[in-house]
Write an enzyme that holds these catalytic residues in place. Structure first.
Site, PDB file in Angstrom:
ATOM      1  CG  HIS A 118     -44.946  -8.512  -9.002  1.00  0.00           C
ATOM      2  ND1 HIS A 118     -44.812  -7.156  -8.822  1.00  0.00           N
ATOM      3  CD2 HIS A 118     -43.901  -8.866  -9.785  1.00  0.00           C
ATOM      4  CE1 HIS A 118     -43.748  -6.713  -9.461  1.00  0.00           C
ATOM      5  NE2 HIS A 118     -43.172  -7.736 -10.061  1.00  0.00           N
ATOM      6  CG  ASP A 150     -46.404  -5.249  -6.493  1.00  0.00           C
ATOM      7  OD1 ASP A 150     -46.477  -6.398  -6.018  1.00  0.00           O
ATOM      8  OD2 ASP A 150     -45.793  -4.997  -7.543  1.00  0.00           O
ATOM      9  CB  SER A 226     -40.032  -6.666  -9.999  1.00  0.00           C
ATOM     10  OG  SER A 226     -40.684  -6.280 -11.176  1.00  0.00           O
TER      11      SER A 226
END
Length: 478
Positions: A118, A150, A226
């Site tokens: 992402h 992911d 992230s």
């Protein structure tokens, strides 16, 4: 090598605590005094620091900047299957530039980086730039990306091939209470380090991926973290930070990381140039709810219920039956269907695992060989092109192993496998997993049927599509 609890993990909190307890037991510090605010009991206790770990790990954590062009979304049409017409009819711009900021971890001296999908998936023509801790900047390209887990693997273009990198540690050796550090680039302010503990393991109820066994930590993780590193007290990589629980967007002490054992599998695949293949169980699993547990007379609502077994699949060959409740895989407890998939994926094709299950109230142990899914036959798949809404879509007959791969509950019919970037099908927002039910008044039962229906010219395409539990009827000018 990771120092386990049994061999005496070295940490500031643990050593100071031992000093305090020793003084308390020797009568040098009363219980009331132990609770008062007092200076550290010794000079040594003051000098403990995470700095040596940070010096080893932080240089391998990078900032990742990605930008790309994505289809514009008119106001008020969020979530609709088809938006393209409104752009064409009302003259709205069909594209816009989207940017993303995150973190990444160098895991090989030649510049292989792990991050989240992402972070880098921001459009058809993504441009990726990475900035190292020493402020050097490089372009990077995507080698592998997987939306289900992911996980994305990048490679730096250029450089001397001697980049700082982190080694993997075995995430199966982690325990709740272990000290950890989270390193990343939250809010774009620059690299930061936060500390905490592992507060839970095997979290599989987060997000929508079907392979999950997240590490939960209270080390502060914020937007921009992230793709960053979660490291243990040996300075090794135990996870990739990926998500937080938050109502405000900030850290509330509940963060999640993808375990290193799953990440390592994807890195090895990227380095070898081989496609990731997940083992095919050949069965459908469902999580155990309280009602199911009561109906099956289970002591707790944990495990994965086998709801369907494909007759020619590995599960059937191993002796797994509908109604079985899988409780352990290779000695690891599994709380739900996603945890089972995680254990099978990290073990890998070509091995065998022991499956412990409950069948009608009694314990059963079976050996399950891990095999790849069967190849899709030439008559079961098509890459569609032409003057129709599905131009650029790859479609297939929804045979059992395809349904399992896409995590669909049903078999039979036609499903979208993938959509080519920049194609008509992408602009019309078709997605992998969409089931094509009918075109016009005709039911679609095979790829051959669909090809015949799409070959007809029509002023108006009337299409019925099922996405998840939603069935949508669409009308598209021809």
């Amino acid at each position: 090598m990771k120092v386990s609890h049994a061999s005496g993990r070295k940490c500031a909190g643990g050593t100071a605590l031992l000093v305090m307890l020793s003084l308390l037991l020797l009568g040098g510090l009363s219980p009331a005094a132990a609770q008062r605010k007092e200076p550290p009991p010794s000079r040594a206790a003051v000098q403990f620091s995470y700095a040596p770990i940070v010096k080893r790990a932080a240089p391998a954590v990078v900032n990742v900047y990605a930008r790309g062009r994505v289809a514009a979304q008119p106001p008020g049409l969020s979530g609709e299957l088809f938006r393209d017409f409104f752009r064409d009819r009302f003259g709205m711009s069909s594209e816009r530039v989207q940017s993303a900021l995150g973190s990444g971890v160098i895991v090989s001296p030649d510049g292989v980086i792990v991050t989240n999908t992402h972070v880098v998936k921001v459009g058809a023509t993504s441009e990726i730039r990475v900035v190292l801790a020493d402020r050097r900047e490089f372009d990077a390209r995507i080698v592998l990306q997987d939306e289900k887990t992911d996980i994305a693997i990048l490679r730096i273009d250029g450089g001397d091939g001697k980049f700082p990198s982190l080694q993997f540690d075995d995430s199966d050796n982690l325990e709740v209470g272990d000290l950890v550090l989270a390193i990343g680039n939250p809010f774009g302010v620059g690299q930061t380090v936060t500390s905490g503990i592992i507060s839970a393991l095997g979290r599989s109820e987060i997000g929508r991926a079907d392979i999950q066994s997240y590490i939960q930590t209270d080390a502060a993780i914020n937007p921009g973290n992230s793709g960053g590193a979660l490291v243990d007290m040996s300075g090794r990589l135990i996870g990739i930070n990926t998500a937080i629980y938050s109502g405000s967007g900030g850290s509330h002490g509940v963060g999640f990381a993808i375990p290193s054992n799953l990440v390592r599998l994807y890195v090895e695949s990227a380095l070898s140039g081989k496609k990731i293949q997940r083992p095919w169980l050949g069965a459908r699993l469902d999580s155990i709810t309280r009602e199911i547990a009561e109906g099956l007379r289970l002591s707790r609502s944990s495990g994965a219920l086998v709801t369907r077994v494909h007759k020619d699949g590995p599960a059937a060959a191993a002796g797994i039956e509908p109604g079985d409740v899988i409780t352990m895989v290779d000695g690891h407890e599994v709380t739900d269907a996603r945890a089972v998939n995680y254990r099978l994926a990290t073990r890998g094709i070509g091995h065998a695992v022991q499956i412990n299950l409950i069948r009608k109230g009694r314990a059963v142990a079976l050996q399950l060989p891990l095999q790849p899914p069967p190849q899709i036959g030439a008559d079961d798949v098509r890459n569609l092109t032409g003057n129709h809404p599905f131009d650029g879509a790859r479609i297939a007959n929804l045979v059992p192993h395809v349904a399992d791969e896409l995590d669909l509950d049903e078999a039979g019919g036609i499903v979208v496998l993938s959509v080519r970037s920049g194609s008509v099908a992408e602009r019309l927002n078709f997605r992998p997993g969409d089931i094509i039910i009918s075109i016009g008044d005709q039911q679609v039962t095979s790829v051959v049927d669909l090809e015949k229906l799409l070959a007809r010219r029509t002023p108006l395409w009337r299409i019925v599509v099922k996405r998840g539990r939603q069935v949508v009827q669409l009308q598209i000018p021809g």
